[in-house]
Each structure stands twice: as C-alpha cells, then as structure tokens.
Design a protein around this motif. Structure first.
Motif, PDB file in Angstrom:
ATOM      1  N   ALA A  64      14.454 -20.680   4.830  1.00 36.36           N
ATOM      2  CA  ALA A  64      14.518 -22.093   4.457  1.00 36.36           C
ATOM      3  C   ALA A  64      12.989 -22.634   4.578  1.00 36.36           C
ATOM      4  CB  ALA A  64      15.815 -22.589   4.778  1.00 36.36           C
ATOM      5  N   TYR A  65      12.769 -22.605   5.319  1.00 38.71           N
ATOM      6  CA  TYR A  65      11.272 -22.785   5.318  1.00 38.71           C
ATOM      7  C   TYR A  65      10.176 -21.982   4.323  1.00 38.71           C
ATOM      8  CZ  TYR A  65       7.255 -24.706   7.932  1.00 38.71           C
ATOM      9  OH  TYR A  65       5.572 -24.966   7.858  1.00 38.71           O
ATOM     10  N   GLU A  66      10.650 -20.985   4.331  1.00 43.61           N
ATOM     11  CA  GLU A  66       9.792 -20.180   3.397  1.00 43.61           C
ATOM     12  C   GLU A  66       9.344 -20.786   2.221  1.00 43.61           C
ATOM     13  OE1 GLU A  66       7.540 -15.810   2.039  1.00 43.61           O
ATOM     14  OE2 GLU A  66       8.900 -16.052   3.299  1.00 43.61           O
ATOM     15  N   LEU A  67      10.717 -21.180   2.216  1.00 46.13           N
ATOM     16  CA  LEU A  67      11.357 -21.760   0.122  1.00 46.13           C
ATOM     17  C   LEU A  67      10.746 -23.084  -0.451  1.00 46.13           C
ATOM     18  CD1 LEU A  67      15.115 -20.411  -0.136  1.00 46.13           C
ATOM     19  CD2 LEU A  67      12.940 -19.991  -1.649  1.00 46.13           C
ATOM     20  N   ALA A  68      11.383 -23.547   1.483  1.00 47.40           N
ATOM     21  CA  ALA A  68      10.613 -25.055   1.344  1.00 47.40           C
ATOM     22  C   ALA A  68       8.952 -25.044   1.263  1.00 47.40           C
ATOM     23  CB  ALA A  68      11.003 -26.157   2.357  1.00 47.40           C
ATOM     24  N   THR A  69       7.975 -24.488   1.653  1.00 51.25           N
ATOM     25  CA  THR A  69       6.915 -24.774   2.074  1.00 51.25           C
ATOM     26  C   THR A  69       6.399 -23.923   1.164  1.00 51.25           C
ATOM     27  OG1 THR A  69       6.485 -23.744   3.531  1.00 51.25           O
ATOM     28  CG2 THR A  69       7.415 -25.699   4.023  1.00 51.25           C
ATOM     29  N   GLY A  70       6.349 -22.522   1.254  1.00 51.78           N
ATOM     30  CA  GLY A  70       5.766 -21.918   0.126  1.00 51.78           C
ATOM     31  C   GLY A  70       5.362 -20.565   1.809  1.00 51.78           C
ATOM     32  N   LYS A  71       5.391 -21.206   2.746  1.00 50.05           N
ATOM     33  CA  LYS A  71       4.577 -20.095   3.587  1.00 50.05           C
ATOM     34  C   LYS A  71       5.627 -19.957   4.268  1.00 50.05           C
ATOM     35  CE  LYS A  71       1.475 -24.132   3.674  1.00 50.05           C
ATOM     36  NZ  LYS A  71       0.709 -25.183   4.736  1.00 50.05           N
ATOM     37  N   GLU A  72       4.911 -18.676   5.327  1.00 49.27           N
ATOM     38  CA  GLU A  72       5.725 -18.456   6.268  1.00 49.27           C
ATOM     39  C   GLU A  72       6.058 -18.845   7.884  1.00 49.27           C
ATOM     40  OE1 GLU A  72       4.988 -13.911   9.273  1.00 49.27           O
ATOM     41  OE2 GLU A  72       4.259 -13.876   7.169  1.00 49.27           O
ATOM     42  N   TRP A  73       6.891 -18.688   8.357  1.00 54.75           N
ATOM     43  CA  TRP A  73       7.237 -19.773   9.358  1.00 54.75           C
ATOM     44  C   TRP A  73       6.629 -18.635  10.764  1.00 54.75           C
ATOM     45  CZ3 TRP A  73      12.400 -22.125  11.208  1.00 54.75           C
ATOM     46  CH2 TRP A  73      12.362 -23.787  12.316  1.00 54.75           C
ATOM     47  N   ASP A  74       5.600 -19.328  11.570  1.00 58.86           N
ATOM     48  CA  ASP A  74       5.232 -18.768  12.143  1.00 58.86           C
ATOM     49  C   ASP A  74       5.344 -19.541  13.759  1.00 58.86           C
ATOM     50  OD1 ASP A  74       3.729 -17.360  14.013  1.00 58.86           O
ATOM     51  OD2 ASP A  74       1.799 -17.985  13.715  1.00 58.86           O
ATOM     52  N   ARG A  75       6.309 -19.170  13.929  1.00 62.01           N
ATOM     53  CA  ARG A  75       7.037 -20.407  15.774  1.00 62.01           C
ATOM     54  C   ARG A  75       7.085 -19.814  16.429  1.00 62.01           C
ATOM     55  NH1 ARG A  75      12.627 -19.666  14.885  1.00 62.01           N
ATOM     56  NH2 ARG A  75      13.570 -17.885  13.375  1.00 62.01           N
ATOM     57  N   THR A  76       7.955 -19.896  17.627  1.00 61.99           N
ATOM     58  CA  THR A  76       8.469 -19.701  18.736  1.00 61.99           C
ATOM     59  C   THR A  76       9.287 -20.538  19.197  1.00 61.99           C
ATOM     60  OG1 THR A  76       5.904 -20.895  20.617  1.00 61.99           O
ATOM     61  CG2 THR A  76       5.747 -19.074  19.642  1.00 61.99           C
ATOM     62  N   THR A  77      10.225 -19.974  19.682  1.00 60.40           N
ATOM     63  CA  THR A  77      11.562 -20.848  20.268  1.00 60.40           C
ATOM     64  C   THR A  77      11.840 -21.094  22.332  1.00 60.40           C
ATOM     65  OG1 THR A  77      12.709 -19.176  20.673  1.00 60.40           O
ATOM     66  CG2 THR A  77      12.678 -20.020  17.962  1.00 60.40           C
ATOM     67  N   ARG A  78      11.581 -22.275  21.964  1.00 56.88           N
ATOM     68  CA  ARG A  78      12.122 -22.543  23.386  1.00 56.88           C
ATOM     69  C   ARG A  78      12.931 -21.608  24.413  1.00 56.88           C
ATOM     70  NH1 ARG A  78      13.610 -28.526  24.892  1.00 56.88           N
ATOM     71  NH2 ARG A  78      15.416 -28.703  26.617  1.00 56.88           N
ATOM     72  N   HIS A  79      14.117 -21.536  23.632  1.00 56.52           N
ATOM     73  CA  HIS A  79      14.991 -20.892  24.590  1.00 56.52           C
ATOM     74  C   HIS A  79      15.063 -19.655  23.817  1.00 56.52           C
ATOM     75  CE1 HIS A  79      16.406 -23.881  26.472  1.00 56.52           C
ATOM     76  NE2 HIS A  79      16.245 -24.787  25.524  1.00 56.52           N
ATOM     77  N   CYS A  80      15.313 -18.364  23.650  1.00 54.73           N
ATOM     78  CA  CYS A  80      15.513 -16.231  23.759  1.00 54.73           C
ATOM     79  C   CYS A  80      17.025 -16.827  23.091  1.00 54.73           C
ATOM     80  CB  CYS A  80      15.347 -15.571  24.529  1.00 54.73           C
ATOM     81  SG  CYS A  80      15.466 -13.712  23.870  1.00 54.73           S
ATOM     82  N   PHE A  81      17.354 -16.608  21.954  1.00 58.24           N
ATOM     83  CA  PHE A  81      18.754 -15.838  21.248  1.00 58.24           C
ATOM     84  C   PHE A  81      19.300 -14.395  22.200  1.00 58.24           C
ATOM     85  CE2 PHE A  81      15.985 -15.005  17.287  1.00 58.24           C
ATOM     86  CZ  PHE A  81      15.749 -13.772  17.512  1.00 58.24           C
ATOM     87  N   GLU A  82      18.546 -13.748  22.256  1.00 60.31           N
ATOM     88  CA  GLU A  82      18.878 -12.433  22.785  1.00 60.31           C
ATOM     89  C   GLU A  82      19.303 -12.581  23.578  1.00 60.31           C
ATOM     90  OE1 GLU A  82      18.193 -10.175  21.113  1.00 60.31           O
ATOM     91  OE2 GLU A  82      16.425 -11.173  19.535  1.00 60.31           O
ATOM     92  N   SER A  83      20.606 -11.494  23.256  1.00 58.23           N
ATOM     93  CA  SER A  83      21.475 -11.431  23.906  1.00 58.23           C
ATOM     94  C   SER A  83      21.162 -10.729  25.485  1.00 58.23           C
ATOM     95  CB  SER A  83      22.959 -10.645  23.658  1.00 58.23           C
ATOM     96  OG  SER A  83      23.461 -10.118  22.328  1.00 58.23           O
ATOM     97  N   TYR A  84      21.632 -12.224  27.005  1.00 62.18           N
ATOM     98  CA  TYR A  84      22.162 -11.753  27.951  1.00 62.18           C
ATOM     99  C   TYR A  84      20.624 -12.011  28.238  1.00 62.18           C
ATOM    100  CZ  TYR A  84      25.232  -8.161  26.174  1.00 62.18           C
ATOM    101  OH  TYR A  84      26.191  -8.091  26.189  1.00 62.18           O
ATOM    102  N   SER A  85      19.401 -13.034  27.448  1.00 65.45           N
ATOM    103  CA  SER A  85      18.100 -13.252  28.131  1.00 65.45           C
ATOM    104  C   SER A  85      18.737 -14.895  29.126  1.00 65.45           C
ATOM    105  CB  SER A  85      17.016 -14.191  26.597  1.00 65.45           C
ATOM    106  OG  SER A  85      18.645 -15.325  26.056  1.00 65.45           O
TER     107      SER A  85
END
Length: 95
Positions: A64-85
């Motif tokens: 969605a970010y790439e479609l809206a901006t034409g740029k790749e979203w280089d982001r970090t997240t505060r919380h990891c979504f990986e299982s058991y993290s």
C-alpha cells in the motif's frame, strides 16, 4: 515446531510460520472471527488448515505504501510480529 493443544487435549503441531499465517488468516476473516477465537480454541484450530493462509496480509502495508508513494517502505517496527517473539507471553518456551 510447537504443539498447541485443542480443547479435547489433542495437539495440533505448528511451525512458528504456520502459527503466524494462521493468526493472519483469522484477522483477514474479520472482526467477528477474530474475537471469537479468544473464547473458542476450536474456531482457531479450524484456520490451521492449508485452506486458510494469511501470509499475504503481512506484506499489505508495504504494498500500500509503495502504491501510494512510488517508493519502497524502509521501516522498522516497534514490535516483532514473529511467533513467540513476546517472551513474556510464552514463558514455557524459554530456553
């Protein structure tokens, strides 16, 4: 591989990836389903089949970010979504 237990005590083994994709499939199924799995483990278990794969949901914000901006979203997240993290949420899996 983690053995999660169904209400009747029978295990349904899942890799951490399958568990993550199942959680995504539950979210994609809508709020009613998402809320219902908290009270009925059998409803969650039904989403563990290969018929339901929510992996695609993980890349939705990036696309969605790439479609809206034409740029790749280089982001970090505060919380990891990986299982058991969340070590506090899975104390029995600590090594």
């Amino acid at each position: 591989m983690v053995d999660l237990t169904d209400r009747d005590g029978s295990p349904f083994p899942q890799s951490s990836d399958v568990f993550l994709y199942t959680r995504c499939a539950v979210v994609a199924a809508g709020r009613t389903v998402w809320e219902s799995v908290f009270f009925d483990v059998d409803k969650f278990a039904s989403y563990t089949s290969t018929e339901y794969d929510g992996e695609w949901l993980l890349s939705t914000p990036d696309k969605a970010y790439e479609l809206a901006t034409g740029k790749e979203w280089d982001r970090t997240t505060r919380h990891c979504f990986e299982s058991y993290s969340n070590r506090d949420g899975w104390p029995h899996l600590r090594s």
